[in-house]
Design a protein around this motif. Structure first.
Motif, PDB file in Angstrom:
ATOM      1  N   UNK A 156      -1.937   6.895  -5.880  1.00  0.00           N
ATOM      2  CA  UNK A 156      -2.322   5.696  -6.645  1.00  0.00           C
ATOM      3  C   UNK A 156      -2.502   5.962  -8.133  1.00  0.00           C
ATOM      4  N   UNK A 157      -3.095   7.088  -8.503  1.00  0.00           N
ATOM      5  CA  UNK A 157      -3.334   7.364  -9.920  1.00  0.00           C
ATOM      6  C   UNK A 157      -2.022   7.532 -10.674  1.00  0.00           C
ATOM      7  N   UNK A 158      -1.087   8.266 -10.066  1.00  0.00           N
ATOM      8  CA  UNK A 158       0.217   8.445 -10.715  1.00  0.00           C
ATOM      9  C   UNK A 158       0.958   7.116 -10.832  1.00  0.00           C
ATOM     10  N   UNK A 159       0.824   6.279  -9.808  1.00  0.00           N
ATOM     11  CA  UNK A 159       1.488   4.973  -9.852  1.00  0.00           C
ATOM     12  C   UNK A 159       0.945   4.137 -11.001  1.00  0.00           C
ATOM     13  N   UNK A 160      -0.386   4.075 -11.129  1.00  0.00           N
ATOM     14  CA  UNK A 160      -0.995   3.289 -12.202  1.00  0.00           C
ATOM     15  C   UNK A 160      -0.593   3.832 -13.567  1.00  0.00           C
ATOM     16  N   UNK A 161      -0.602   5.140 -13.712  1.00  0.00           N
ATOM     17  CA  UNK A 161      -0.229   5.744 -14.994  1.00  0.00           C
ATOM     18  C   UNK A 161       1.219   5.458 -15.365  1.00  0.00           C
ATOM     19  N   UNK A 201      -1.424  -2.311  -8.396  1.00  0.00           N
ATOM     20  CA  UNK A 201      -1.547  -3.031  -7.135  1.00  0.00           C
ATOM     21  C   UNK A 201      -2.898  -3.740  -7.085  1.00  0.00           C
ATOM     22  N   UNK A 202      -2.887  -5.067  -7.024  1.00  0.00           N
ATOM     23  CA  UNK A 202      -4.107  -5.851  -6.839  1.00  0.00           C
ATOM     24  C   UNK A 202      -4.205  -6.165  -5.356  1.00  0.00           C
ATOM     25  N   UNK A 203      -5.144  -5.499  -4.661  1.00  0.00           N
ATOM     26  CA  UNK A 203      -5.223  -5.617  -3.211  1.00  0.00           C
ATOM     27  C   UNK A 203      -5.817  -6.959  -2.817  1.00  0.00           C
ATOM     28  N   UNK A 204      -5.639  -7.311  -1.557  1.00  0.00           N
ATOM     29  CA  UNK A 204      -6.123  -8.593  -1.036  1.00  0.00           C
ATOM     30  C   UNK A 204      -7.647  -8.619  -0.990  1.00  0.00           C
ATOM     31  N   UNK A 205      -8.236  -9.763  -1.338  1.00  0.00           N
ATOM     32  CA  UNK A 205      -9.642  -9.967  -1.044  1.00  0.00           C
ATOM     33  C   UNK A 205     -10.627  -9.868  -2.184  1.00  0.00           C
ATOM     34  N   UNK A 223      11.721   4.843  -6.345  1.00  0.00           N
ATOM     35  CA  UNK A 223      12.055   5.125  -7.742  1.00  0.00           C
ATOM     36  C   UNK A 223      11.498   4.003  -8.595  1.00  0.00           C
ATOM     37  N   UNK A 224      10.755   4.373  -9.636  1.00  0.00           N
ATOM     38  CA  UNK A 224      10.136   3.369 -10.505  1.00  0.00           C
ATOM     39  C   UNK A 224      10.417   3.730 -11.959  1.00  0.00           C
ATOM     40  N   UNK A 225      11.108   2.826 -12.650  1.00  0.00           N
ATOM     41  CA  UNK A 225      11.457   3.103 -14.037  1.00  0.00           C
ATOM     42  C   UNK A 225      12.294   4.354 -14.193  1.00  0.00           C
ATOM     43  N   UNK A 277       0.827  -1.207   0.000  1.00  0.00           N
ATOM     44  CA  UNK A 277       0.000   0.000   0.000  1.00  0.00           C
ATOM     45  C   UNK A 277       0.864   1.262   0.000  1.00  0.00           C
ATOM     46  N   UNK A 278       1.952   1.226   0.726  1.00  0.00           N
ATOM     47  CA  UNK A 278       2.847   2.378   0.760  1.00  0.00           C
ATOM     48  C   UNK A 278       3.507   2.602  -0.598  1.00  0.00           C
ATOM     49  N   UNK A 279       3.944   1.522  -1.243  1.00  0.00           N
ATOM     50  CA  UNK A 279       4.586   1.643  -2.553  1.00  0.00           C
ATOM     51  C   UNK A 279       3.613   2.204  -3.584  1.00  0.00           C
ATOM     52  N   UNK A 280       2.356   1.749  -3.537  1.00  0.00           N
ATOM     53  CA  UNK A 280       1.387   2.165  -4.551  1.00  0.00           C
ATOM     54  C   UNK A 280       0.713   3.492  -4.224  1.00  0.00           C
ATOM     55  N   UNK A 281       1.064   4.102  -3.096  1.00  0.00           N
ATOM     56  CA  UNK A 281       0.525   5.417  -2.767  1.00  0.00           C
ATOM     57  C   UNK A 281      -0.778   5.400  -2.008  1.00  0.00           C
ATOM     58  N   UNK A 282      -1.216   4.236  -1.540  1.00  0.00           N
ATOM     59  CA  UNK A 282      -2.443   4.152  -0.764  1.00  0.00           C
ATOM     60  C   UNK A 282      -2.248   4.593   0.683  1.00  0.00           C
ATOM     61  N   UNK A 283      -0.989   4.660   1.123  1.00  0.00           N
ATOM     62  CA  UNK A 283      -0.677   5.119   2.471  1.00  0.00           C
ATOM     63  C   UNK A 283       0.415   6.186   2.400  1.00  0.00           C
TER      64      UNK A 283
END
Length: 252
Positions: free
Chosen positions: A81-86, A91-95, A70-72, A57-63
């Motif tokens: 989260x939106x910037x991460x996805x773009x 991130x496919x969360x649990x459940x 650094x990514x790419x 969650x921290x990596x994907x910006x949810x927390x």
């Protein structure tokens, strides 16, 4: 603890340095260092409550978090989260988080919201090809799917964005052994197609068989990192979970 890098001929896609995060005043993660190489599967293992889901969650910006991500080659330390996805980090969360009253097809379509129609339809079909079981049920409501099929649908939703890195949180939770193998086989297919995977998993034997490298997390810190080809790794993981000595040298 120094972070073991991917193989020298593999580009580092994700680099996390000194990451700390938690929930309000409750700290969970303490100075996490981690890397994932392009087209690599990395398993993140540890006992319940270790902070594995919190780390994703921290990596994907949810927390909110501190530290550097650094990514790419792009600084994502402040990204949401939106910037991460773009950027290609999905991130496919649990459940099995799917819309149960929508059809399988519409669930996957919704995950590609904002894309042009023709491109989106191409992406939907591409994602469903990974899971023939649910592709056959594309017009059925998600509520009619089994738990394993809903997990496949959740992963398919993530694939619509053609991620460079897919983070999967406990994809085997609650599934039968046959469906666990099917979902994890899809992760292997993704690696073969060039997508990196960061996998949180409780089934240690299956995770080690699938992954290229492994990190063990306990009490909010990385306590072991290794290549899955190393000797006596399951025993070392067990010792790491319970805070015993894991100072044996790791592969470079």
């Amino acid at each position: 603890m120094p972070t073991s890098a991917p193989n020298s001929n593999v580009e580092t896609l994700l680099k996390v340095s000194g990451l700390s995060a938690g929930y309000g005043k409750i700290g969970v993660l303490n100075g996490i260092d981690l890397t994932v190489g392009a087209g690599e599967i990395v398993a993140l293992l540890g006992p319940n409550g270790a902070g594995k889901s919190t780390l994703l969650k921290a990596i994907s910006g949810l927390l909110p978090r501190t530290g550097t991500i650094t990514f790419g080659g792009q600084d994502m330390s402040k990204a949401g989260p939106r910037e991460a996805v773009n950027a290609g980090l999905v991130h496919v969360v649990e459940g099995h988080r799917v819309f149960t009253q929508l059809s399988v097809h519409d669930n996957v379509m919704l995950a590609g919201y904002g894309m042009k129609g023709s491109e989106l339809e191409t992406r939907v079909e591409e994602a469903l090809r990974f899971f023939p079981e649910i592709a056959e049920k594309r017009n059925d409501r998600a509520v009619t799917l089994s738990g394993g099929q809903q997990q496949m649908l959740a992963v398919a939703q993530g694939l619509v964005r053609r991620p460079r890195l897919l983070m999967l949180d406990e994809p085997s939770a609650g599934l039968s052994p046959v469906l666990v193998d099917r979902v994890l086989a899809a992760a292997a297919q993704l690696r073969d197609a060039g997508t990196a995977v960061l996998l949180v998993e409780q089934l240690i034997e299956k995770a080690l068989k699938l992954a290229d490298r492994v990190y063990a997390l306990a009490r909010g810190s990385i306590v072991l990192e290794a290549r899955t080809s190393e000797d006596d790794l399951p025993n070392r993981l067990e010792h790491a979970y319970f805070g015993q000595d894991v100072s044996a040298p790791l592969a470079s």
